[in-house]
Design an enzyme around this catalytic site. Sequence first.
Site, PDB file in Angstrom:
ATOM      1  N   GLU A  83       0.754  -1.314  -0.014  1.00  0.00           N
ATOM      2  CA  GLU A  83       0.000   0.011  -0.007  1.00  0.00           C
ATOM      3  C   GLU A  83       1.089   1.473  -0.073  1.00  0.00           C
ATOM      4  O   GLU A  83       1.188   1.688   1.104  1.00  0.00           O
ATOM      5  CB  GLU A  83      -1.115  -0.154   1.189  1.00  0.00           C
ATOM      6  N   LYS A  96      -2.590  -1.905  -3.313  1.00  0.00           N
ATOM      7  CA  LYS A  96      -3.589  -1.145  -2.611  1.00  0.00           C
ATOM      8  C   LYS A  96      -3.273   0.244  -2.792  1.00  0.00           C
ATOM      9  O   LYS A  96      -2.461   0.994  -2.098  1.00  0.00           O
ATOM     10  CB  LYS A  96      -3.635  -1.327  -1.189  1.00  0.00           C
TER      11      LYS A  96
HETATM   12  P1  13P Z   1      -9.567   4.256   4.084  1.00  0.00           P
HETATM   13  O1  13P Z   1     -10.278   3.297   3.011  1.00  0.00           O
HETATM   14  O2  13P Z   1     -10.238   4.697   5.296  1.00  0.00           O
HETATM   15  O3  13P Z   1      -8.430   5.192   3.420  1.00  0.00           O
HETATM   16  O4  13P Z   1      -8.510   3.156   4.948  1.00  0.00           O
HETATM   17  C1  13P Z   1      -7.785   2.133   4.133  1.00  0.00           C
HETATM   18  C2  13P Z   1      -6.479   1.782   4.560  1.00  0.00           C
HETATM   19  O5  13P Z   1      -6.302   0.728   5.010  1.00  0.00           O
HETATM   20  C3  13P Z   1      -5.683   2.875   5.035  1.00  0.00           C
HETATM   21  O6  13P Z   1      -4.526   2.289   5.304  1.00  0.00           O
END
Ligand code: 13P
Length: 335
Positions: A175, A217
Amino acid sequence: MTELYNIALEILGNGKGILAADESTATMTKRLDSVNVQSTSENRLLFRETLFKASAMKDCIGGVILYDETIKQISSEKNTIPKLISSMGSHPGIKVDTGAKVLAGSSDEKITEGLDGLRERLKEYYKLGAKFTKWRGVYNITKDFPSKLSICSNAHALARYSAMVQECNMVPIVEPELLMDGDHTAKDCYQKTSEVIKKCFEELILHKVDLKGIILKPNMILPGNKSKEKISNEEVAKLTLDCLKNSVPSEVPGIAFLSGGQSEIEATENLNLINKINNTNFIMSFSYGRALQQSALKFWSKNIQDTEGTQKVFNHRAKMNTLAAQGKWSKEIEN
Ligand code: 13P
């Protein structure tokens, strides 16, 4: 490694997506404070357990990201939380980074920590039932940021993390989140997101990570929340798809977007539009935190014993996103 590929497909296949319920205790406390519920470990568990037992878990949620506290908690039926999630046909996952700290050398930026002792923690989480993991790198967009230093150091950490997670037989969620905060344009977001993602994959390949056994992500391509620029949702979808097409290697099975501060409907609508024009082989789905939980949390806070009512709100949101992950959502169905 086909095992990891299969897990990734089980998490994201058939319109399923991920419930990101891995808020740290500090973040969860902020969320609960905002609806005037006391942030005790019992209340954090009660809200989360209510969602994990909802019927949408079976058809819409392929994986749940947990926080360290939750993966070790016991449900009201004396089940472990990973067992409860598996019994609903979903995969338990765990956030394994220890948070973003000040980056030495560029003190206005962040570097995500948690590599020391990670292998031992991964083995423990695997024993507790985790099938996948999450590590979030976070980047600001300004004229000078993200700096080369932040891009390189976070990509290095994401790659070392991913290699270790695969060694421990779990699927790493990679991510890299470029924040929505600021007055940048969508074009700035596109260029910087592309640069960050390309560097991440360069490092993942260097660290011999099997790209077929990861989930990416990313953020969607949006103008900053203080930008004067307004673009249509169609344009967001087009830019997002184009950016990922040009920066993500084709071996990656699935992309699960974060919501990053978009409203629930915006996050659903944009995902739907992306899937309507998706001409790649990537599964494009969701890994939403706020955009899956906000309404449910608000409803729950009014009567924390109203399990059924809360689940109804959550089921609807999850169903809408599953439709969006297949390009089948519409405003009529939403209402
Ligand atoms: P949000 O969808 O609230 O941005 O959170 C996703 C997430 O895991 C951020 O690390």
